[in-house]
Structure formats: C-alpha cells, structure tokens
Design a protein around this motif. Structure first.
Motif, PDB file in Angstrom:
ATOM      1  N   LEU A  25       0.828  -1.200   0.000  1.00 27.94           N
ATOM      2  CA  LEU A  25       0.000   0.000   0.000  1.00 27.94           C
ATOM      3  C   LEU A  25       0.867   1.257   0.000  1.00 27.94           C
ATOM      4  CD1 LEU A  25      -2.728   1.430   0.208  1.00 27.94           C
ATOM      5  CD2 LEU A  25      -2.593   1.151   2.703  1.00 27.94           C
ATOM      6  N   ALA A  26       1.929   1.260   0.808  1.00 32.19           N
ATOM      7  CA  ALA A  26       2.810   2.421   0.880  1.00 32.19           C
ATOM      8  C   ALA A  26       3.476   2.699  -0.460  1.00 32.19           C
ATOM      9  CB  ALA A  26       3.871   2.205   1.961  1.00 32.19           C
ATOM     10  N   ALA A  27       3.894   1.636  -1.145  1.00 31.70           N
ATOM     11  CA  ALA A  27       4.523   1.807  -2.457  1.00 31.70           C
ATOM     12  C   ALA A  27       3.505   2.242  -3.496  1.00 31.70           C
ATOM     13  CB  ALA A  27       5.194   0.510  -2.881  1.00 31.70           C
ATOM     14  N   THR A  28       2.315   1.651  -3.457  1.00 34.51           N
ATOM     15  CA  THR A  28       1.295   1.939  -4.464  1.00 34.51           C
ATOM     16  C   THR A  28       0.813   3.369  -4.389  1.00 34.51           C
ATOM     17  OG1 THR A  28       0.578  -0.376  -4.393  1.00 34.51           O
ATOM     18  CG2 THR A  28      -0.924   1.209  -5.396  1.00 34.51           C
ATOM     19  N   VAL A  29       0.552   3.861  -3.181  1.00 30.18           N
ATOM     20  CA  VAL A  29       0.030   5.222  -3.038  1.00 30.18           C
ATOM     21  C   VAL A  29       1.068   6.240  -3.483  1.00 30.18           C
ATOM     22  CG1 VAL A  29       0.769   5.656  -0.650  1.00 30.18           C
ATOM     23  CG2 VAL A  29      -1.331   6.690  -1.509  1.00 30.18           C
ATOM     24  N   GLY A  30       2.344   5.916  -3.326  1.00 27.16           N
ATOM     25  CA  GLY A  30       3.382   6.804  -3.844  1.00 27.16           C
ATOM     26  C   GLY A  30       3.352   6.880  -5.353  1.00 27.16           C
ATOM     27  N   GLY A  31       3.074   5.737  -5.990  1.00 31.05           N
ATOM     28  CA  GLY A  31       2.948   5.730  -7.438  1.00 31.05           C
ATOM     29  C   GLY A  31       1.795   6.589  -7.909  1.00 31.05           C
ATOM     30  N   VAL A  32       0.708   6.591  -7.141  1.00 27.64           N
ATOM     31  CA  VAL A  32      -0.451   7.428  -7.482  1.00 27.64           C
ATOM     32  C   VAL A  32      -0.044   8.901  -7.502  1.00 27.64           C
ATOM     33  CG1 VAL A  32      -2.717   8.214  -6.732  1.00 27.64           C
ATOM     34  CG2 VAL A  32      -2.125   5.794  -6.549  1.00 27.64           C
ATOM     35  N   VAL A  33       0.638   9.324  -6.451  1.00 24.33           N
ATOM     36  CA  VAL A  33       1.007  10.733  -6.330  1.00 24.33           C
ATOM     37  C   VAL A  33       2.032  11.129  -7.385  1.00 24.33           C
ATOM     38  CG1 VAL A  33       2.033  12.488  -4.827  1.00 24.33           C
ATOM     39  CG2 VAL A  33       0.503  10.739  -3.877  1.00 24.33           C
ATOM     40  N   SER A 165       1.533  -2.672  -7.383  1.00 23.37           N
ATOM     41  CA  SER A 165       2.220  -1.456  -6.941  1.00 23.37           C
ATOM     42  C   SER A 165       2.342  -0.459  -8.080  1.00 23.37           C
ATOM     43  CB  SER A 165       3.606  -1.792  -6.379  1.00 23.37           C
ATOM     44  OG  SER A 165       4.456  -2.299  -7.395  1.00 23.37           O
ATOM     45  N   TYR A 166       2.649  -0.949  -9.278  1.00 25.69           N
ATOM     46  CA  TYR A 166       2.794  -0.025 -10.400  1.00 25.69           C
ATOM     47  C   TYR A 166       1.449   0.451 -10.920  1.00 25.69           C
ATOM     48  CZ  TYR A 166       5.706   2.322 -13.793  1.00 25.69           C
ATOM     49  OH  TYR A 166       6.366   3.288 -14.504  1.00 25.69           O
ATOM     50  N   SER A 167       0.375  -0.251 -10.554  1.00 21.07           N
ATOM     51  CA  SER A 167      -0.954   0.221 -10.957  1.00 21.07           C
ATOM     52  C   SER A 167      -1.262   1.568 -10.327  1.00 21.07           C
ATOM     53  CB  SER A 167      -2.031  -0.797 -10.567  1.00 21.07           C
ATOM     54  OG  SER A 167      -2.231  -0.828  -9.162  1.00 21.07           O
ATOM     55  N   GLY A 168      -0.567   1.891  -9.227  1.00 22.65           N
ATOM     56  CA  GLY A 168      -0.731   3.212  -8.643  1.00 22.65           C
ATOM     57  C   GLY A 168      -0.404   4.312  -9.639  1.00 22.65           C
ATOM     58  N   VAL A 169       0.561   4.042 -10.515  1.00 22.64           N
ATOM     59  CA  VAL A 169       0.907   5.002 -11.560  1.00 22.64           C
ATOM     60  C   VAL A 169      -0.281   5.222 -12.487  1.00 22.64           C
ATOM     61  CG1 VAL A 169       2.407   5.380 -13.560  1.00 22.64           C
ATOM     62  CG2 VAL A 169       3.356   4.438 -11.440  1.00 22.64           C
ATOM     63  N   ILE A 170      -0.989   4.145 -12.810  1.00 22.38           N
ATOM     64  CA  ILE A 170      -2.145   4.247 -13.705  1.00 22.38           C
ATOM     65  C   ILE A 170      -3.295   4.954 -13.001  1.00 22.38           C
ATOM     66  CG2 ILE A 170      -3.626   3.002 -15.297  1.00 22.38           C
ATOM     67  CD1 ILE A 170      -0.555   2.765 -15.735  1.00 22.38           C
ATOM     68  N   VAL A 171      -3.480   4.652 -11.713  1.00 20.75           N
ATOM     69  CA  VAL A 171      -4.518   5.349 -10.949  1.00 20.75           C
ATOM     70  C   VAL A 171      -4.258   6.850 -10.963  1.00 20.75           C
ATOM     71  CG1 VAL A 171      -5.524   5.674  -8.662  1.00 20.75           C
ATOM     72  CG2 VAL A 171      -5.037   3.364  -9.490  1.00 20.75           C
TER      73      VAL A 171
END
Length: 431
Positions: A25-33, A165-171
């Motif tokens: 979760l910590a890695a994914t949310v960073g990808g979002v931002v 985790s990288y899906s955060g980038v797409i989000v």
C-alpha cells in the motif's frame, strides 16, 4: 540463467503478510502521487501555457510548456543517485517519505505561481525550477518503491505485487484525466485556461499528504535491515561494475516501455485531436475507461509472469506492442476504429511490460546497491525518451511529420524486445 556472484539469489524477506500488504500500500500510493503530479502537468499544459509563458504564438508556448515537462526528467538520474543512495544507506522508508514530502511541496508552489503577465519571464523560470525540484525527488521515488516491494512481497506473488504497486501510476493517470474532465465540464476551456488549472496542482498536493500519512505506518524491509551499513564505497563500485550488463538492459528496456507508456497515457489525446479523431474534451474523457482496463490487464500480466516466468511474459508483451502500434494509430487516423477502442487495445499491449518490469528491474541487483543500480539507468531512459516524447511528437506535428510518431513508438518497443536477451536473472528462491 544465473548471474555472477554480484547478483545473489533474490529472496522475499518480510515480517509477515500484514507487513507485506502495508508495504504494498505504501509503495502503491506513492505511485499514485508521482504519476498524478507528472501527468497533471502534461494534460494541463495546453491550458496553463498561455498564462505562464510569454509570447504571442500559442504553439510555441505549448512547446515551451512541454519543454518544462521534459526538463523535469533531465535531473531524474541525478535525483535517482542522490535519493537512491539515501534509500540504500538510510532505508527504503526514509527515502520514500522524503521524496513524497518534496514532491507535494513543489505542487503547492506551482499552483501559486504568478503569471507571465505579472512577472514576465520569471513565471516560466520559477516553473522550471520547481519542475527540477520535483524531478530530483521523483528520480528516487519509483526505484525505492520497486526495491521495497521486491524485498517485502511474498515469493510466489512477486510479480503480482509488482503489477499492483505499479498500478498506482495508472490510478494517478486516471485521476489526472478525471480532474481535467471535471474542470472542463464545470469551468469550460476558457475557465481552465484562465486559472482553473491551478486546482489540479492543489489536488496533487493533497494526494501527497495522504501518501505521507499512509507511509508513516510502513515498516522497513528486513532485507535492507540485514545488510545495513555493511558495504563499503569500494564494494559498491565493484557491484555497479559487475552488474553493468543488467544496468544496460534496464536502460534499453525502459526506452521502449516509457515511449509506449507516455504515448498511450499522456500524449494520445493530443494525437487524436491532431488527426481529427476527437476533440480535446472528448479525448480526455475517452482515456478513463481504457486506463481502468489497463490496471486489470497489468494485474493479470503480473500473475501470469509469476507462473510462466518474467522474461517470457515481457517478451510476448513487447513483441505485440512493436507489431501493433502502427496499425492501431493508422486505424485511429483513418476513422476505422474509435479512440476509446484504439486506446484500450494499445494500453492492453503496454500492460505486460509495464506491470512486470517494476520488480524485474529491482531483483536484478544486490540489496546494497539496488535502488541506485536500477534507478539511474531507469531514470536516464525515462528522461531521454519518455519525458521528451510529448515535445518530440509536438515538433513532428508542427513540421508536418505527425505520421512518424507511431513508427517511433514501434521502433522503441522493438529495441526493448531485443534488450530482454541482455538480461541475466539472479537465482530465485521463493518462500
């Protein structure tokens, strides 16, 4: 294939399932931002260029704005080294928290920038300086997150976690297009260009604060804790040298994947508008569903890679991307396929390389140098070929060579496909 002694067996080290999920979760949310901050600049550039850049030619102003997009990438390799060294010496959690704080602060300042009408050339200068600051921080964000996920993911689900985790980038991209669509619907094109674009950067800052709050509860990876402060400078240099082949492979793979990614997620609305396939507002809204589909495709690709092997999965994905890019864009230009369908199919082709490489790159290198050894070639590739892609595409369009854009993307995917044969995987021990 096994590697030299410089690339030891990859082992998933974690403090339990709950810790692994918190780390994810910590890695994914960073990808979002990170993604939102970067994408919101690109999608809002056609609207704020008239306010922040002096001059009379709107095309020149837009190209200058896209130059600001590219400049942020120029310093990413330096940031990857500086922030990566902090992550490799002081911890993944420390690096991830510091980078997020800087990224968010810069977004607030961009939202508050005075216009060129108020301070002249000072406006673009300040904008470029803030983009440089963000670029420095973002240079260490993705490599540190990839290292963190690699070291905390369950052994047999490593690439599933990579994709998630990288899906955060797409989000982040979805949110950026969603914010643009809402701004256009509520304020209109003139309202967004007149100052409504600032709201997008304020949303970016708010997302960064959320990411900081989530990362406070994340624990350090045990893999890092076990080797902390045990590697000298000379030993680090020897590890970089011994892993030069894999570092070159990361650079070449990134070349192809980043061009496809920025084409499909950032520049495609502009491309569709230029070939007469959709209006600006329609093309932005048409991006939302394909990006949601992309997330599901990445998760599927990650699970598939866990079963059949990462290199086999990524070669199939890159091969299809190389073969499918030009026909899809020709279909868009000639009106034989609607934009939403072209975008969906194209992003499905991008899904496997995008979802798998996050952890693939990180696992190629020893823990002691993992963030820097992955991050520097990755950020150099993204900076040279991803960050400059909108600028290059805009220049090709202005000079009457817009049809060359998909051919360049196809060639880049071909180079990445060939680069997979340079990769030397470490021994893998699953738990």
């Amino acid at each position: 294939m096994t590697s030299t002694v410089a690339a030891p067996a990859v082992r998933s080290v974690r403090g339990g399932t709950d810790n692994g999920r918190k780390a994810l979760l910590a890695a994914t949310v960073g990808g979002v931002v990170e993604s939102f901050d970067w994408a919101i600049y690109a999608v809002l550039a056609p609207y704020f260029a008239s306010q922040l850049f002096p001059g009379d030619d709107p095309v020149t102003k837009l190209m200058a704005a896209y130059l600001g997009f590219a400049v942020g990438f120029v310093v990413r390799p330096f940031g990857s080294y500086v922030m990566g060294r902090l992550s490799d010496t002081r911890g993944r959690r420390f690096g991830l928290t510091l980078s997020m704080a800087i990224i968010s602060g810069a977004s607030v300042l961009i939202a508050a920038l005075p216009t060129a009408a108020m301070i002249g050339v000072g406006a673009p200068v300040l904008l470029l300086l803030l983009r440089l600051v963000q670029g420095l921080s973002m240079g260490g964000e993705n490599p540190a997150a990839a290292a963190y996920v690699t070291e905390t993911a369950p052994g047999r689900l490593r690439f599933l976690y990579s994709a998630i985790s990288y899906s955060g980038v797409i989000v982040g991209n979805i949110l950026s297009f969603g914010v643009l669509a809402v701004l256009l619907a509520t304020l209109g094109k003139d309202g967004v260009a007149g100052g409504g674009w600032r709201i997008g950067f304020l949303v970016a800052a708010a997302l960064g604060l959320l990411a900081l709050w989530i990362r406070r509860s994340a624990e350090e990876s045990e893999a890092f804790a076990e080797q902390k402060s045990t590697t000298t400078r000379a030993e680090r240099f020897a590890l970089y040298k011994a892993n030069a082949r894999n570092m070159l492979a990361v650079f070449l793979l990134t070349l192809g994947i980043t061009v496809g990614y920025y084409y499909g997620t950032t520049y495609l609305p502009q491309y569709a508008e230029k070939v007469g396939a959709a209006s600006g507002a329609d093309s932005a809204a048409a991006m939302l569903l394909p990006l949601v589909v992309l997330i599901g495709a990445m998760v599927f690709a990650g699970r598939t890679a866990d079963r059949v092997g990462e290199l086999k999965a990524i070669r199939v994905g890159l091969g299809l991307l190389a073969l499918g890019t030009v026909p899809l864009m020709l279909a868009l230009a000639h009106g034989t396929m609607p934009m939403w369908l072209v975008t969906t199919v194209y992003l499905l082709l991008v899904a496997t390389p995008l979802g798998v490489t996050n952890v693939l790159f990180a696992q190629l290198f020893p823990v002691a140098v993992r963030t820097v050894a992955m991050g520097v070639p990755f950020t150099v590739g993204v900076g040279l070929f991803g960050g400059t892609f909108p600028l290059l595409a805009e220049w090709l369009g202005k000079t009457g060579h817009l049809a060359a854009v998909p051919w360049w993307a196809a060639a880049a995917a071909t180079i990445a496909f060939l680069a997979t044969f340079l990769v030397r995987l470490p021994q893998r021990t699953d738990s």
